[in-house]
Design a protein around this motif. Structure first.
Motif, mmCIF file in Angstrom:
data_model
loop_
_atom_site.group_PDB
_atom_site.id
_atom_site.type_symbol
_atom_site.label_atom_id
_atom_site.label_comp_id
_atom_site.label_asym_id
_atom_site.label_seq_id
_atom_site.Cartn_x
_atom_site.Cartn_y
_atom_site.Cartn_z
ATOM 1 N N ARG A 1 0.828 -1.210 0.000
ATOM 2 C CA ARG A 1 0.000 0.000 0.000
ATOM 3 C C ARG A 1 0.862 1.259 0.000
ATOM 4 O O ARG A 1 0.364 2.357 -0.235
ATOM 5 N N ARG B 1 2.845 7.012 -6.512
ATOM 6 C CA ARG B 1 2.091 7.132 -7.765
ATOM 7 C C ARG B 1 2.695 6.123 -8.733
ATOM 8 O O ARG B 1 3.783 5.592 -8.498
ATOM 9 N N SER C 1 -2.630 12.077 5.192
ATOM 10 C CA SER C 1 -3.014 10.761 4.700
ATOM 11 C C SER C 1 -4.507 10.646 4.415
ATOM 12 O O SER C 1 -4.957 9.633 3.872
ATOM 13 N N GLU C 2 -5.252 11.680 4.800
ATOM 14 C CA GLU C 2 -6.695 11.668 4.547
ATOM 15 C C GLU C 2 -6.972 11.797 3.044
ATOM 16 O O GLU C 2 -6.156 12.380 2.305
ATOM 17 N N PRO C 3 -8.105 11.299 2.574
ATOM 18 C CA PRO C 3 -8.445 11.424 1.148
ATOM 19 C C PRO C 3 -8.461 12.873 0.666
ATOM 20 O O PRO C 3 -8.082 13.151 -0.480
ATOM 21 N N ALA C 4 -8.889 13.789 1.532
ATOM 22 C CA ALA C 4 -8.893 15.220 1.195
ATOM 23 C C ALA C 4 -8.304 15.978 2.383
ATOM 24 O O ALA C 4 -9.034 16.461 3.255
ATOM 25 N N GLN D 1 -1.950 20.923 4.102
ATOM 26 C CA GLN D 1 -1.326 21.001 2.784
ATOM 27 C C GLN D 1 -0.337 22.166 2.722
ATOM 28 O O GLN D 1 0.709 22.066 2.077
ATOM 29 N N GLU E 1 3.484 17.810 -2.308
ATOM 30 C CA GLU E 1 2.783 17.033 -3.319
ATOM 31 C C GLU E 1 3.627 16.773 -4.558
ATOM 32 O O GLU E 1 3.504 15.724 -5.192
ATOM 33 N N TYR F 1 2.810 13.274 -0.240
ATOM 34 C CA TYR F 1 1.770 12.638 0.562
ATOM 35 C C TYR F 1 0.735 11.965 -0.342
ATOM 36 O O TYR F 1 0.535 12.352 -1.485
ATOM 37 N N PHE F 2 0.091 10.911 0.198
ATOM 38 C CA PHE F 2 -0.922 10.176 -0.571
ATOM 39 C C PHE F 2 -1.948 9.593 0.399
ATOM 40 O O PHE F 2 -1.656 9.407 1.590
ATOM 41 N N PRO F 3 -3.142 9.304 -0.071
ATOM 42 C CA PRO F 3 -4.174 8.742 0.811
ATOM 43 C C PRO F 3 -3.714 7.423 1.441
ATOM 44 O O PRO F 3 -3.180 6.550 0.751
ATOM 45 N N GLY F 4 -3.891 7.305 2.757
ATOM 46 C CA GLY F 4 -3.496 6.092 3.460
ATOM 47 C C GLY F 4 -2.016 6.023 3.791
ATOM 48 O O GLY F 4 -1.524 4.978 4.239
#
Length: 398
Positions: free
Chosen positions: A18, A22, A78-81, A87, A97, A103-106
């Motif tokens: 996981r 990208r 790590s949150e989806p938004a 940020q 970013e 950073y990425f979700p999860g």
């Protein structure tokens, strides 16, 4: 017949996959899948070898190495938004970013899973359940106390080392074979006399992270418990291995560790796109062999191995990491690999994995036929410079 405690254990890396920034990022979990496929194809890895990691102690281990505000920020990003307020400070914490470690979700949970795997490897060895344990999902050695760096969010190697020292009151020798200096681990223990950090890497004069020079030897009570062997660009096998071995025997005599934790980035290969060293697969056969021998000679066999860098996903990483596991598990396949100049053929069924990144040409032997390679024109000068730096680096060991 070997006892259970002599059997090496493979820490399952399913959860670690996981950890993916990208699809086009060089630090890609496909490396793990290709390695497992190769070992399974040659009958060297099965269910009996694997150990599922546990969650026990991982959060506390991260707290012991990383600053609370950094962990909070990593969790929030790590949150989806993620909230805009987080940020806005992502760059301050090395997680911007568009940076190397975006950073990425999860992200927090995935990075925590890496720490869990490395702690599980450490516990398996330190509890006496096994002599050797391998967690290829680990080895994220660039993360600092207050920020991420070099594709690393949490420094699982430092977390495991700190945990071993606290729980078992053990002296730890950390050996880093990644082509990039193991800076995050070094600075985590730079003043600690009970943690010795040893790193061989391309000189920071030309390569990220720009540190790891021979004069970096520790500070305060930790002076002397740090050894760096920076090598020149275009270093080849003979000089790399000579440099790698030059200080290890002295380290063992001077430091007398209770356990070895080693990091096995495999990006010093000539095909790796992120460095300038010109080694072949031979060093990835020889370095684990030496560490294995030292573990049995000095630490009653206690050896925890982690993954690390390596960005030629198809030609280099699966073979290098498979050779590491074959050595750790004393697999009989090593005899035929060592008997052939090119190591003999890889299984014809490998790889089965399909991907848009899969190259048309794939390796077909365990080792490289370096007789087909163009020799480096400055081989003599590079070798002499590496010897000079290695001799300088070990002076403080006596």
């Amino acid at each position: 017949m070997s006892s259970k405690s002599d059997h090496a254990r493979w820490i399952d890396c399913s959860a670690v996959r996981r950890y993916s920034f990208r699809e086009d990022h060089p630090f890609h979990p496909i490396r793990l899948a290709l390695t497992e496929e190769l070992l399974e194809a040659c009958g060297a890895l099965g269910p009996a070898d694997k150990l599922m990691p546990t969650a026990e102690g991982a959060a506390e281990a991260v707290d012991a190495i990383h600053r609370a505000d950094y962990i909070e920020t990593a969790r929030a990003l790590s949150e989806p938004a993620p909230a805009v307020s987080y940020q806005d400070v992502a760059e301050q914490y090395g997680l911007e970013e568009d940076g190397d470690t975006p950073y990425f979700p999860g992200m927090h949970d995935a990075a925590l899973a890496i720490v869990q795997g490395s702690l599980s490897a450490a516990e398996a060895v330190m509890s006496g359940a096994t002599r050797h344990a391998l967690h290829l999902g680990g080895g994220l050695h660039h993360a600092f106390r207050e920020r991420g760096a070099g594709f690393c969010v949490y420094n699982d190697a430092a977390c495991a080392i700190s945990w071993i020292h606290r729980k078992y009151d053990a002296k730890v020798l950390y050996i880093d074979t990644d082509v990039h200096h193991g800076d995050g681990v070094q600075w985590s223990f730079y003043t600690d006399p009970d943690i010795f950090t040893y790193s061989i890497h391309e000189t920071g004069k030309f390569l990220f992270p720009g540190s790891g020079f021979a004069h970096e030897r520790g500070e305060g009570s930790g002076y002397g418990a740090c050894l760096n062997i920076p090598v020149e660009p275009y270093t080849e096998d003979e000089s790399w291995l000579e440099s790698f071995e030059s200080g290890l025997a002295q380290v063992m005599r001077a430091f007398k560790p209770d356990v070895i934790v080693s990091q096995h980035g495999c990006d010093a290969h000539a095909r790796d796109p992120l460095a300038h060293v010109h080694c072949s697969m031979r060093i990835y056969r020889e370095m684990p062999r030496l560490i294995h021998r030292l573990a049995h000679a000095h630490t009653d066999g206690r050896w925890i191995a982690l993954g690390g860098g390596g960005y030629e996903h198809w030609h280099v990483v699966p073979r290098a990491w498979s050779l590491l596991w074959l050595e750790m598990s004393d697999h009989p396949l090593l005899a035929s690999i060592d008997a052939s100049p090119d190591g003999g053929p890889l299984p014809s069924s490998w790889p089965r994995l399909t991907s848009a990144s899969r190259p048309e040409e794939l390796p077909r032997t365990w080792l490289d036929d370096t007789s087909l390679w163009t020799p480096m024109p400055r081989r003599t000068e590079i070798t002499a410079k590496n010897r000079e730096i290695a001799a300088l680096a070990v002076q403080h060991l006596g």
